[in-house]
Design a protein around this motif. Sequence first.
Motif: not given
Length: 156
Positions: A68-75, A115-117
Amino acid sequence: NINSLDKENEHKSEIKKLIENLTLLNNSESLNQNPSLKRLKVLITISEENLKATLDFISSQYQANNSKTRFLSLFIFNNLFCHYPKFRIESEYLISQIIRVFIETNEQLQPNPKPFATKLKFYAYSFVKNWYKLYQSELQKLKIIWQYLIKLDCVK
């Protein structure tokens, strides 16, 4: 100058806190209108040091042991990448980190939450494809990476 050094350190601390707060959100939809992102956008335009600190903190969040942290940092990265030419130029080194997510990584090997992965891999691919379409002429490294990915049959 001590005052400018204090201000620089104050900005770095604020940038780190803003990025940490943004990566704690529940989803990417709440990101675009978030006051923390708006403040981050102001800070990166103030100085080169702020821009580099922002990249460093986004990079460290992108490497976190949490999808989730990786996903949001990507955004966060995508938002800044698409809106600021100077950010694009300074951030070319991070693109290879992002690309690694969709060419080398099985979602099952990504940290939780799962789900975030899955979303992370999909959006990393989508964003890089869009960046290539929009910015290939100004970012030579991106163009070379994309052509290499085509040869590896990693992209369509």
